[in-house]
Design a protein around this motif. Sequence first.
Motif, short mmCIF file in Angstrom:
data_model
loop_
_atom_site.label_atom_id
_atom_site.label_comp_id
_atom_site.label_asym_id
_atom_site.label_seq_id
_atom_site.Cartn_x
_atom_site.Cartn_y
_atom_site.Cartn_z
N GLN A 175 0.85 -1.19 0.00
CA GLN A 175 0.00 0.00 0.00
C GLN A 175 0.89 1.24 0.00
O GLN A 175 1.95 1.24 0.64
N GLY A 176 0.47 2.28 -0.66
CA GLY A 176 1.24 3.53 -0.70
C GLY A 176 1.03 4.37 0.55
O GLY A 176 0.05 4.20 1.26
N CYS A 177 1.97 5.28 0.80
CA CYS A 177 1.88 6.16 1.98
C CYS A 177 1.23 7.49 1.60
O CYS A 177 1.44 7.98 0.48
N PRO A 178 0.46 8.09 2.52
CA PRO A 178 -0.11 9.40 2.22
C PRO A 178 1.00 10.45 2.09
O PRO A 178 2.04 10.34 2.73
N ASP A 179 0.73 11.46 1.26
CA ASP A 179 1.72 12.53 1.05
C ASP A 179 2.13 13.18 2.36
O ASP A 179 1.28 13.48 3.20
N GLY A 180 3.40 13.38 2.51
CA GLY A 180 3.91 14.15 3.66
C GLY A 180 4.10 13.34 4.93
O GLY A 180 4.73 13.82 5.89
N CYS A 184 7.04 7.17 10.70
CA CYS A 184 7.95 6.05 10.99
C CYS A 184 9.40 6.54 11.04
O CYS A 184 10.16 6.16 11.95
N ALA A 185 9.75 7.40 10.08
CA ALA A 185 11.13 7.91 10.04
C ALA A 185 11.46 8.72 11.29
O ALA A 185 12.59 8.68 11.79
N LYS A 186 10.45 9.43 11.80
CA LYS A 186 10.69 10.28 12.97
C LYS A 186 11.04 9.47 14.22
O LYS A 186 11.80 9.92 15.07
N VAL A 187 10.45 8.27 14.35
CA VAL A 187 10.67 7.52 15.59
C VAL A 187 11.79 6.48 15.49
O VAL A 187 12.24 5.97 16.52
N CYS A 188 12.22 6.17 14.28
CA CYS A 188 13.23 5.10 14.15
C CYS A 188 14.55 5.54 14.78
O CYS A 188 15.12 6.56 14.39
N PRO A 189 15.09 4.77 15.74
CA PRO A 189 16.32 5.21 16.42
C PRO A 189 17.58 5.06 15.56
O PRO A 189 18.63 5.57 15.92
N VAL A 190 17.47 4.34 14.42
CA VAL A 190 18.68 4.10 13.61
C VAL A 190 18.50 4.55 12.15
O VAL A 190 19.24 4.12 11.27
N THR A 196 9.93 6.45 0.27
CA THR A 196 10.65 6.88 -0.93
C THR A 196 9.66 6.76 -2.09
O THR A 196 9.13 5.66 -2.32
N GLU A 197 9.40 7.88 -2.74
CA GLU A 197 8.43 7.94 -3.85
C GLU A 197 7.11 7.26 -3.48
O GLU A 197 6.59 6.40 -4.18
N GLY A 198 6.61 7.64 -2.29
CA GLY A 198 5.28 7.19 -1.88
C GLY A 198 5.21 5.78 -1.31
O GLY A 198 4.14 5.31 -0.93
N ARG A 199 6.33 5.10 -1.23
CA ARG A 199 6.34 3.73 -0.68
C ARG A 199 7.36 3.64 0.45
O ARG A 199 8.48 4.16 0.32
N VAL A 200 6.99 2.98 1.54
CA VAL A 200 7.93 2.87 2.66
C VAL A 200 8.96 1.77 2.39
O VAL A 200 8.63 0.73 1.79
N LYS A 201 10.18 2.03 2.83
CA LYS A 201 11.23 1.01 2.68
C LYS A 201 11.96 0.88 4.02
O LYS A 201 12.15 1.87 4.73
N ILE A 202 12.39 -0.34 4.31
CA ILE A 202 13.19 -0.59 5.53
C ILE A 202 14.58 -1.05 5.10
O ILE A 202 14.71 -1.96 4.27
N ASN A 203 15.59 -0.43 5.66
CA ASN A 203 16.96 -0.89 5.46
C ASN A 203 17.17 -2.05 6.45
O ASN A 203 17.51 -1.84 7.62
#
Length: 299
Positions: A175-180, A184-190, A196-203
């Motif tokens: 599923q795509g992420c809403p704009d803006g 998730c990025a704000k809370v990730c400690p690492v 990225t381009e509307g889709r979430v990615k995990i390293n």
Amino acid sequence: MDEKAVGFTLEMPKVGIIRGVKAKDIEMVGGKVVNLRTCARPYENIYTVTQLRAIQGVSKKYGSGKVHLSPRHNMEIPEIKNKHIDEALRDLYVAGLFPGGAGTSVRNVFTCPDWCARSVRPVQAIGKMVSTNFGDRDMPNKFTISFAGCPNGCSRPHNTDVGIIAVAKVTIADQGCPDGCRECAKVCPVQAVGPTEGRVKINRPACIACGRCVKACPEKILRSEETGFKVLIGGKEGATVAFGAVIAEFAKDFELLEIIESVLRKYEQKVTPRLAGRKKKERMSEVIERLGIAAFLAD
Ligand code: SF4
Ligand code: SF4
Ligand code: SF4
């Protein structure tokens, strides 16, 4: 010590209690006073108010009114008059408290509180199960086991003989992420997650499996339907410090007992005295350092 107090027979589990009472759990201080270390059995990091009142009563009545909370959550009541030790033990015993938590044995199993907001999953019940199975077991040297409810590791699992850390398996919905949105990025400690381009990615190599992004995601795109345990062995604190080596990345509850039993046996089989001809044996971290982790784990 006379095992009988007035109107009371001291019946306690054998391992680490009667054997250890004078030697380790009750520290003689000059012959007149003792330091008594006490805790619940099976080991618990949680004391009830009734138990705290019993500890308070013993300290005020027979000691100096002081109580020390040890790093592994035992309660130490210092300066109890030697002549009152039986009464002190009796008062603690009726509140479910025993002398313990010292010597060459499996020490108090240290767990996080389940109510911590960061907790990936509760760990107290499984910590108690591990304590029931292994607590007080005689070992070649002190042996510590710690459970952390998340990778923050407040219970110091990285510097423990066996450190167990709750981890989350995070999945991504198609599923795509809403704009803006960047919650998730704000809370990730690492800094391992973000859109990225509307889709979430995990390293994945960077992710420490703490599950914080799952809790923060308003769209439920990030999910965690499974939790497990990372297991480290061979850590220690003290005069020298060692960090544990990871031997399991995602163990399930039922596997933990097997892993711990196997590690305890390998330690018992492979340990040697610290110095030839001396009684004192190596800590497990020293055995692993001497042999290497692969040889330690080999049959
Ligand atoms: S390790 Fe995690 S769950 Fe445990 S107390 Fe620390 S932050 Fe809370
Ligand atoms: S599980 Fe934790 S470390 Fe992994 S991406 Fe989510 S917030 Fe970051
Ligand atoms: S995964 Fe969730 S929190 Fe992250 S950007 Fe997408 S919607 Fe927002």
